[in-house]
Scaffold this motif. Sequence first.
Motif, PDB file in Angstrom:
ATOM      1  N   GLY A 124       0.813  -1.204   0.000  1.00  0.00           N
ATOM      2  CA  GLY A 124       0.000   0.000   0.000  1.00  0.00           C
ATOM      3  C   GLY A 124       0.848   1.256   0.000  1.00  0.00           C
ATOM      4  N   MET A 125       1.954   1.231   0.751  1.00  0.00           N
ATOM      5  CA  MET A 125       2.840   2.388   0.801  1.00  0.00           C
ATOM      6  C   MET A 125       3.468   2.643  -0.559  1.00  0.00           C
ATOM      7  N   LEU A 126       3.825   1.538  -1.258  1.00  0.00           N
ATOM      8  CA  LEU A 126       4.369   1.694  -2.614  1.00  0.00           C
ATOM      9  C   LEU A 126       3.390   2.462  -3.475  1.00  0.00           C
ATOM     10  N   ALA A 127       2.092   2.099  -3.363  1.00  0.00           N
ATOM     11  CA  ALA A 127       1.093   2.790  -4.165  1.00  0.00           C
ATOM     12  C   ALA A 127       0.931   4.229  -3.701  1.00  0.00           C
ATOM     13  N   GLU A 128       1.019   4.456  -2.388  1.00  0.00           N
ATOM     14  CA  GLU A 128       0.861   5.808  -1.871  1.00  0.00           C
ATOM     15  C   GLU A 128       2.012   6.702  -2.305  1.00  0.00           C
ATOM     16  N   MET A 129       3.215   6.125  -2.367  1.00  0.00           N
ATOM     17  CA  MET A 129       4.358   6.919  -2.806  1.00  0.00           C
ATOM     18  C   MET A 129       4.391   7.061  -4.313  1.00  0.00           C
ATOM     19  N   GLU A 130       3.533   6.348  -5.018  1.00  0.00           N
ATOM     20  CA  GLU A 130       3.537   6.333  -6.489  1.00  0.00           C
ATOM     21  C   GLU A 130       4.900   5.910  -7.014  1.00  0.00           C
ATOM     22  N   ARG A 131       5.445   4.861  -6.432  1.00  0.00           N
ATOM     23  CA  ARG A 131       6.714   4.361  -6.942  1.00  0.00           C
ATOM     24  C   ARG A 131       6.458   3.255  -7.958  1.00  0.00           C
ATOM     25  N   ILE A 132       7.511   2.736  -8.585  1.00  0.00           N
ATOM     26  CA  ILE A 132       7.348   2.214  -9.932  1.00  0.00           C
ATOM     27  C   ILE A 132       6.319   1.141 -10.186  1.00  0.00           C
ATOM     28  N   PRO A 133       6.143   0.101  -9.434  1.00  0.00           N
ATOM     29  CA  PRO A 133       5.094  -0.801  -9.929  1.00  0.00           C
ATOM     30  C   PRO A 133       3.738  -0.115  -9.970  1.00  0.00           C
ATOM     31  N   PHE A 134       3.561   0.935  -9.188  1.00  0.00           N
ATOM     32  CA  PHE A 134       2.270   1.617  -9.116  1.00  0.00           C
ATOM     33  C   PHE A 134       2.378   3.084  -9.534  1.00  0.00           C
ATOM     34  N   ASP A 135       3.266   3.394 -10.470  1.00  0.00           N
ATOM     35  CA  ASP A 135       3.382   4.813 -10.808  1.00  0.00           C
ATOM     36  C   ASP A 135       2.513   5.164 -12.011  1.00  0.00           C
ATOM     37  N   ARG A 192      11.536  -1.411  -7.501  1.00  0.00           N
ATOM     38  CA  ARG A 192      11.447  -0.545  -8.666  1.00  0.00           C
ATOM     39  C   ARG A 192      12.306  -1.074  -9.805  1.00  0.00           C
ATOM     40  N   ALA A 193      13.487  -1.595  -9.461  1.00  0.00           N
ATOM     41  CA  ALA A 193      14.385  -2.076 -10.505  1.00  0.00           C
ATOM     42  C   ALA A 193      13.865  -3.349 -11.141  1.00  0.00           C
ATOM     43  N   ALA A 194      13.072  -4.134 -10.401  1.00  0.00           N
ATOM     44  CA  ALA A 194      12.726  -5.466 -10.890  1.00  0.00           C
ATOM     45  C   ALA A 194      11.382  -5.511 -11.596  1.00  0.00           C
ATOM     46  N   LEU A 195      10.415  -4.749 -11.135  1.00  0.00           N
ATOM     47  CA  LEU A 195       9.045  -4.991 -11.591  1.00  0.00           C
ATOM     48  C   LEU A 195       8.603  -3.946 -12.608  1.00  0.00           C
ATOM     49  N   PRO A 196       7.781  -4.358 -13.569  1.00  0.00           N
ATOM     50  CA  PRO A 196       7.225  -3.402 -14.518  1.00  0.00           C
ATOM     51  C   PRO A 196       5.986  -2.721 -13.937  1.00  0.00           C
ATOM     52  N   ARG A 197       5.574  -1.669 -14.619  1.00  0.00           N
ATOM     53  CA  ARG A 197       4.399  -0.934 -14.166  1.00  0.00           C
ATOM     54  C   ARG A 197       3.144  -1.779 -14.398  1.00  0.00           C
ATOM     55  N   VAL A 198       2.229  -1.769 -13.425  1.00  0.00           N
ATOM     56  CA  VAL A 198       0.990  -2.545 -13.567  1.00  0.00           C
ATOM     57  C   VAL A 198      -0.007  -1.731 -14.385  1.00  0.00           C
ATOM     58  N   ARG A 199      -0.983  -2.444 -14.933  1.00  0.00           N
ATOM     59  CA  ARG A 199      -2.057  -1.751 -15.656  1.00  0.00           C
ATOM     60  C   ARG A 199      -3.100  -1.275 -14.660  1.00  0.00           C
ATOM     61  N   THR A 200      -4.031  -0.457 -15.149  1.00  0.00           N
ATOM     62  CA  THR A 200      -5.052   0.065 -14.248  1.00  0.00           C
ATOM     63  C   THR A 200      -5.891  -1.063 -13.672  1.00  0.00           C
ATOM     64  N   ASP A 201      -6.289  -2.017 -14.548  1.00  0.00           N
ATOM     65  CA  ASP A 201      -7.129  -3.104 -14.035  1.00  0.00           C
ATOM     66  C   ASP A 201      -6.353  -3.964 -13.042  1.00  0.00           C
ATOM     67  N   GLN A 202      -5.053  -4.152 -13.317  1.00  0.00           N
ATOM     68  CA  GLN A 202      -4.244  -4.923 -12.360  1.00  0.00           C
ATOM     69  C   GLN A 202      -4.128  -4.194 -11.033  1.00  0.00           C
ATOM     70  N   LEU A 203      -3.975  -2.857 -11.144  1.00  0.00           N
ATOM     71  CA  LEU A 203      -3.874  -2.056  -9.926  1.00  0.00           C
ATOM     72  C   LEU A 203      -5.122  -2.235  -9.071  1.00  0.00           C
ATOM     73  N   LEU A 204      -6.271  -2.116  -9.732  1.00  0.00           N
ATOM     74  CA  LEU A 204      -7.510  -2.232  -8.964  1.00  0.00           C
ATOM     75  C   LEU A 204      -7.679  -3.646  -8.424  1.00  0.00           C
ATOM     76  N   ARG A 205      -7.292  -4.642  -9.234  1.00  0.00           N
ATOM     77  CA  ARG A 205      -7.443  -6.020  -8.769  1.00  0.00           C
ATOM     78  C   ARG A 205      -6.554  -6.269  -7.551  1.00  0.00           C
ATOM     79  N   ILE A 206      -5.331  -5.785  -7.635  1.00  0.00           N
ATOM     80  CA  ILE A 206      -4.442  -5.978  -6.481  1.00  0.00           C
ATOM     81  C   ILE A 206      -5.017  -5.291  -5.262  1.00  0.00           C
ATOM     82  N   GLY A 207      -5.518  -4.066  -5.469  1.00  0.00           N
ATOM     83  CA  GLY A 207      -6.010  -3.309  -4.338  1.00  0.00           C
ATOM     84  C   GLY A 207      -7.238  -3.938  -3.706  1.00  0.00           C
ATOM     85  N   TRP A 208      -8.255  -4.210  -4.534  1.00  0.00           N
ATOM     86  CA  TRP A 208      -9.541  -4.614  -3.965  1.00  0.00           C
ATOM     87  C   TRP A 208      -9.639  -6.102  -3.715  1.00  0.00           C
ATOM     88  N   MET A 209      -9.015  -6.901  -4.608  1.00  0.00           N
ATOM     89  CA  MET A 209      -9.221  -8.349  -4.486  1.00  0.00           C
ATOM     90  C   MET A 209      -8.124  -9.044  -3.716  1.00  0.00           C
TER      91      MET A 209
END
Lengths: 260, 375
Positions: free
Chosen positions: B231-242, B325-342
């Motif tokens: 969640g913090m990664l998403a809050e900081m808007e760092r790379i998998p969730f930027d 950040r170095a390892a993972l690619p950016r997620v898509r919007t649907d992936q972001l929501l799926r990770i968050g909610w599901m």
Amino acid sequence: MAAEIEKKQNPSAESPTGAVLKPLATAARQFARSLIRPSTILYPFERLEDPKFRSEVAVESGRPIGVGEVWDNYRGVHALNVNTCISCNLCAFSCPDLCIEMVTVPGGDPKHPKKCPQIDYGKCSYCGFCSDACPEGCLTMTTKYELSTPNRKDMVYSPQKMFEQFQRKLPMNPIRLERPANEDAILLDAPLCIGCNACARDCPTNCITMLDIPKEAPKPGEKAAKRIWKEPVVNDSDCVRCGTCISVCPKECLFWGTHS
Amino acid sequence: MAVTTLWDVAYFLSSGLLGVLAHILPPLAWLLTNPNLVWLLSALLFGAILLGASMINTIMLIWFERKMLGRFMDRRGAMHVGYAGLLQNFADGLKLFRKNTFKPREADDLGFYGGPTAYMVTSLLMFGVLPISSGWSDGALPLSMLLALVIFSFAPLFIFISAWSSNNKYSLMGGMRSAAQMIAYEVPILLAVVAVVLVAGTFDLNQIVLEQQNYWFWGPLFLALLVFSIGMLAEMERIPFDLPEAEAELVEGWNTEYGGMLFAFFMLADYLRALAGSILIVLLFLGGWTLPTYVPAVATSLPLAGIIWFMVKTYLVFGVFVWIRAALPRVRTDQLLRIGWMRLIPLSLVAVVLAAALVLVKCLPVFGCVPSMGG
């Protein structure tokens, strides 16, 4: 829903865990390897041809140690031995970019100044034709490749500057002194020759000698020729085929041809 | 244990300064030696040191990230300004400071200039709340953790204001994405925090750290740590969730129209938030400034030892974020929501239930993976 669609589109999609953990492991491995020494070198401050990189580079390239990553047939800045240059103009003639200009250097006699090549590296394409054409092996290419300068005029290397490169004894391209199999030779259209000596005077290798040849055998009852006529004779083994004699001939009686 | 803390340093400086002043100006000595004035000045000095330290740490964090990312990419990162490029970011900041600040013609003045400023100020406010060492406990608030999270969640408001008022479609899309993402990921973060609160029994960050003197919370609350970190990664808007800054789609996201010092504000505030997030993880799960018992006592009795160990932990946590950040690619919007909610919300609920169960059966010390001592 989206997950199902994705799975349908790409049935071999990895599990989320694998998709996250595998790249993480790869990145960690890379980090650990790079922590010791990254592949990147600090270029202006250290070079691959520095001694400390020599062993690895030589092992990787399978070439003898001594010049690092820059191999000795690398075509860089020219080195010119001004002392052996014969001013034959072949380098300027062979240059496809017309970047070689023959400029006067001290050392010639006042009537026939010595001329050596001056190269504009702004135009040079480093094809190496000039050093291949050089009959004396005095114009060669070194492994020096750093030419960047804020001033465009610095890109023009005078013969003296290239002579400095020669004196630095940088690793040079192997000099190819054997002539290319050239059937061409300088031939004389004898009836036109006036024996003016211009070709012999300007020949850079002094391979032309003016021989006394009677112009025509006197017919019986006729007087012999008053003057001794001279005709150039070219020593083909010394000739570098620079064509200077052809260009200086006032009567255009010398030409390229084959002995047959 | 008598340990020199930052407050002691501030107090020493303040009393020394006022003492010298009183020596120079004897008629005012009665005022200058007033203990209340000494206390006031030392409080101001404390705040100034904290402000400066948080800014410098933020800039060092950027350096740390650049160097680490460089190694991940098999290069060296910044090398030339200062030793190993230590001063590179100061040079970059100076460059941004000297640049012209321009505004699009149709942009709204108040939002365009006020947004970045408020974002920056709220990000800095965090550091007034987060305790860095044991010396903070004097002025502690009973609900400091809630206050920290409230300040942390101001961000989407100001990002959205500045994105909207810069009158650019990319900015607006980035701002909307940012607001949606940050508000969505508040939920699992707060639920994970509930797990910590259940175990610690307090909302005070100081007390939470004190509760971890015997065992750090990351062992028993590993699930909560996982949820909180993602969640913090998403809050900081760092790379998998930027997603809000997705360079490939939106030019630069919500800071497309910003340049010069305003862009520097955004950049700095982003890293301030990254630093604050790392600090929160250290406080809630990694024992704050405490150290395991098997560490020699010398390490904990050094002057400012608490702060030093705290910062070491913070940088390690941030290093993990850089690694991700170095390892993972950016997620898509649907992936972001799926990770968050599901994924995250059910996981955080499980974490809360687990924490409650652990508290009920009183078996927390069993999970005490790292015994620790007070710092």
